[in-house]
Write a protein that holds these residues in place. Sequence first.
Motif, mmCIF file in Angstrom:
data_model
loop_
_atom_site.group_PDB
_atom_site.id
_atom_site.type_symbol
_atom_site.label_atom_id
_atom_site.label_comp_id
_atom_site.label_asym_id
_atom_site.label_seq_id
_atom_site.Cartn_x
_atom_site.Cartn_y
_atom_site.Cartn_z
ATOM 1 N N SER A 49 -6.532 18.881 -0.065
ATOM 2 C CA SER A 49 -7.071 17.584 -0.480
ATOM 3 C C SER A 49 -6.501 16.442 0.343
ATOM 4 C CB SER A 49 -6.748 17.333 -1.958
ATOM 5 O OG SER A 49 -7.382 18.288 -2.770
ATOM 6 N N SER A 50 -7.130 15.293 0.165
ATOM 7 C CA SER A 50 -6.596 14.037 0.696
ATOM 8 C C SER A 50 -7.051 12.909 -0.220
ATOM 9 C CB SER A 50 -7.054 13.790 2.137
ATOM 10 O OG SER A 50 -8.446 13.576 2.186
ATOM 11 N N VAL A 51 -6.305 11.822 -0.182
ATOM 12 C CA VAL A 51 -6.535 10.688 -1.072
ATOM 13 C C VAL A 51 -6.602 9.412 -0.234
ATOM 14 C CG1 VAL A 51 -5.585 9.349 -2.997
ATOM 15 C CG2 VAL A 51 -5.219 11.813 -2.912
ATOM 16 N N PRO A 52 -7.641 8.588 -0.421
ATOM 17 C CA PRO A 52 -7.629 7.285 0.235
ATOM 18 C C PRO A 52 -6.445 6.462 -0.269
ATOM 19 C CG PRO A 52 -9.815 7.794 -0.587
ATOM 20 C CD PRO A 52 -8.875 8.817 -1.171
ATOM 21 N N ALA A 53 -5.815 5.749 0.638
ATOM 22 C CA ALA A 53 -4.629 4.977 0.272
ATOM 23 C C ALA A 53 -4.600 3.666 1.056
ATOM 24 C CB ALA A 53 -3.370 5.791 0.572
ATOM 25 N N VAL A 54 -3.806 2.748 0.541
ATOM 26 C CA VAL A 54 -3.595 1.453 1.186
ATOM 27 C C VAL A 54 -2.116 1.328 1.516
ATOM 28 C CG1 VAL A 54 -3.696 -1.053 0.894
ATOM 29 C CG2 VAL A 54 -5.504 0.386 -0.066
ATOM 30 N N LEU A 55 -1.842 0.904 2.720
ATOM 31 C CA LEU A 55 -0.465 0.684 3.159
ATOM 32 C C LEU A 55 -0.179 -0.808 3.129
ATOM 33 C CD1 LEU A 55 2.008 2.235 4.180
ATOM 34 C CD2 LEU A 55 1.214 1.748 6.511
ATOM 35 N N TRP A 56 0.904 -1.165 2.429
ATOM 36 C CA TRP A 56 1.327 -2.562 2.278
ATOM 37 C C TRP A 56 2.685 -2.764 2.934
ATOM 38 C CZ3 TRP A 56 -1.793 -6.038 -0.265
ATOM 39 C CH2 TRP A 56 -2.781 -5.527 -1.111
ATOM 40 N N GLN A 57 2.887 -3.923 3.506
ATOM 41 C CA GLN A 57 4.215 -4.391 3.919
ATOM 42 C C GLN A 57 4.736 -5.196 2.734
ATOM 43 O OE1 GLN A 57 5.806 -4.041 7.119
ATOM 44 N NE2 GLN A 57 7.567 -4.756 5.951
ATOM 45 N N ILE A 58 5.905 -4.820 2.202
ATOM 46 C CA ILE A 58 6.431 -5.499 1.019
ATOM 47 C C ILE A 58 7.870 -5.943 1.249
ATOM 48 C CG2 ILE A 58 4.910 -4.264 -0.580
ATOM 49 C CD1 ILE A 58 7.399 -2.555 -1.378
ATOM 50 N N THR A 59 8.327 -6.812 0.362
ATOM 51 C CA THR A 59 9.704 -7.301 0.378
ATOM 52 C C THR A 59 10.504 -6.593 -0.717
ATOM 53 O OG1 THR A 59 9.223 -9.035 -1.225
ATOM 54 C CG2 THR A 59 8.886 -9.595 1.118
ATOM 55 N N GLU A 60 11.803 -6.824 -0.728
ATOM 56 C CA GLU A 60 12.648 -6.281 -1.804
ATOM 57 C C GLU A 60 12.192 -6.783 -3.170
ATOM 58 O OE1 GLU A 60 15.102 -4.054 -1.947
ATOM 59 O OE2 GLU A 60 15.147 -3.655 0.205
ATOM 60 N N SER A 61 11.810 -8.070 -3.253
ATOM 61 C CA SER A 61 11.354 -8.600 -4.544
ATOM 62 C C SER A 61 10.031 -7.953 -4.956
ATOM 63 C CB SER A 61 11.239 -10.123 -4.515
ATOM 64 O OG SER A 61 10.258 -10.547 -3.600
ATOM 65 N N CYS A 62 9.170 -7.639 -3.998
ATOM 66 C CA CYS A 62 7.932 -6.898 -4.306
ATOM 67 C C CYS A 62 8.271 -5.515 -4.858
ATOM 68 C CB CYS A 62 7.070 -6.731 -3.062
ATOM 69 S SG CYS A 62 6.204 -8.207 -2.522
ATOM 70 N N LEU A 63 9.220 -4.843 -4.227
ATOM 71 C CA LEU A 63 9.602 -3.513 -4.685
ATOM 72 C C LEU A 63 10.127 -3.579 -6.119
ATOM 73 C CD1 LEU A 63 9.809 -0.515 -3.954
ATOM 74 C CD2 LEU A 63 12.143 -0.978 -3.149
ATOM 75 N N ALA A 64 10.926 -4.585 -6.432
ATOM 76 C CA ALA A 64 11.436 -4.746 -7.797
ATOM 77 C C ALA A 64 10.287 -4.979 -8.781
ATOM 78 C CB ALA A 64 12.443 -5.886 -7.856
ATOM 79 N N SER A 65 9.311 -5.780 -8.386
ATOM 80 C CA SER A 65 8.142 -6.031 -9.231
ATOM 81 C C SER A 65 7.332 -4.754 -9.431
ATOM 82 C CB SER A 65 7.274 -7.124 -8.599
ATOM 83 O OG SER A 65 6.101 -7.328 -9.348
ATOM 84 N N LEU A 66 7.139 -3.996 -8.360
ATOM 85 C CA LEU A 66 6.411 -2.731 -8.454
ATOM 86 C C LEU A 66 7.162 -1.726 -9.316
ATOM 87 C CD1 LEU A 66 5.178 -2.459 -4.773
ATOM 88 C CD2 LEU A 66 3.740 -2.829 -6.802
ATOM 89 N N LEU A 115 -14.651 0.363 -3.511
ATOM 90 C CA LEU A 115 -15.850 -0.258 -2.950
ATOM 91 C C LEU A 115 -15.495 -1.396 -2.001
ATOM 92 C CD1 LEU A 115 -18.068 -0.263 -6.167
ATOM 93 C CD2 LEU A 115 -18.379 1.165 -4.128
ATOM 94 N N ASP A 116 -14.588 -2.277 -2.436
ATOM 95 C CA ASP A 116 -14.193 -3.427 -1.609
ATOM 96 C C ASP A 116 -13.608 -2.993 -0.271
ATOM 97 O OD1 ASP A 116 -14.996 -5.108 -3.639
ATOM 98 O OD2 ASP A 116 -12.955 -5.555 -4.336
ATOM 99 N N LEU A 117 -12.840 -1.899 -0.285
ATOM 100 C CA LEU A 117 -12.148 -1.443 0.921
ATOM 101 C C LEU A 117 -12.932 -0.365 1.683
ATOM 102 C CD1 LEU A 117 -8.587 -1.273 -0.656
ATOM 103 C CD2 LEU A 117 -9.466 -3.045 0.887
ATOM 104 N N HIS A 118 -14.145 -0.078 1.193
ATOM 105 C CA HIS A 118 -15.026 0.909 1.847
ATOM 106 C C HIS A 118 -14.348 2.275 1.968
ATOM 107 C CE1 HIS A 118 -17.592 -2.497 2.721
ATOM 108 N NE2 HIS A 118 -16.552 -3.105 3.223
ATOM 109 N N LEU A 119 -13.728 2.696 0.868
ATOM 110 C CA LEU A 119 -13.030 3.981 0.842
ATOM 111 C C LEU A 119 -13.945 5.083 0.327
ATOM 112 C CD1 LEU A 119 -9.648 2.745 -0.676
ATOM 113 C CD2 LEU A 119 -10.189 3.153 1.739
ATOM 114 N N ARG A 120 -13.667 6.272 0.727
ATOM 115 C CA ARG A 120 -14.381 7.464 0.276
ATOM 116 C C ARG A 120 -14.114 7.640 -1.227
ATOM 117 N NH1 ARG A 120 -12.751 12.845 0.188
ATOM 118 N NH2 ARG A 120 -10.663 12.216 0.797
#
Length: 143
Positions: A49-66, A115-120
Amino acid sequence: MLYLAYGSNMIVADMDWRCPNAIMLDTFELNDWRLVFHNFADVVPDPQSSVPAVLWQITESCLASLDHYEGYPHLYNRVMIATPQGDAWMYVMQNNPALALPHARYYAGMMGAYLDLHLRRTPLRLAWEEAYAEEKKQERLAL
């Protein structure tokens, strides 16, 4: 640092609110993983299998929020995964919970991102169908 999203964190507006400093870098197929639902999106290893994914550049504060949003370290664990642009954090659910359908609004948000990102969309549909079949099976067993 890099973060890989395969579920609700592919929704750009939600990430803008949750992690205002995050920058979407790219979309790609995460090979050898399969999308599943345990009420929420998860991925499990699957060499077919494979999964559509999005790669983000994040900060330490983003990681804490996630971490907070994903219920880390109790609901989801963080793992490092290789991506085309380098190693990235990814969340995977702990304790292999039972398959279960997501809330309609959660699923609709993910479909909107696809749909927005035109992913499979096939992996999203198959994950929903698998969770639906499991819930119906459990209902029959309970009778």
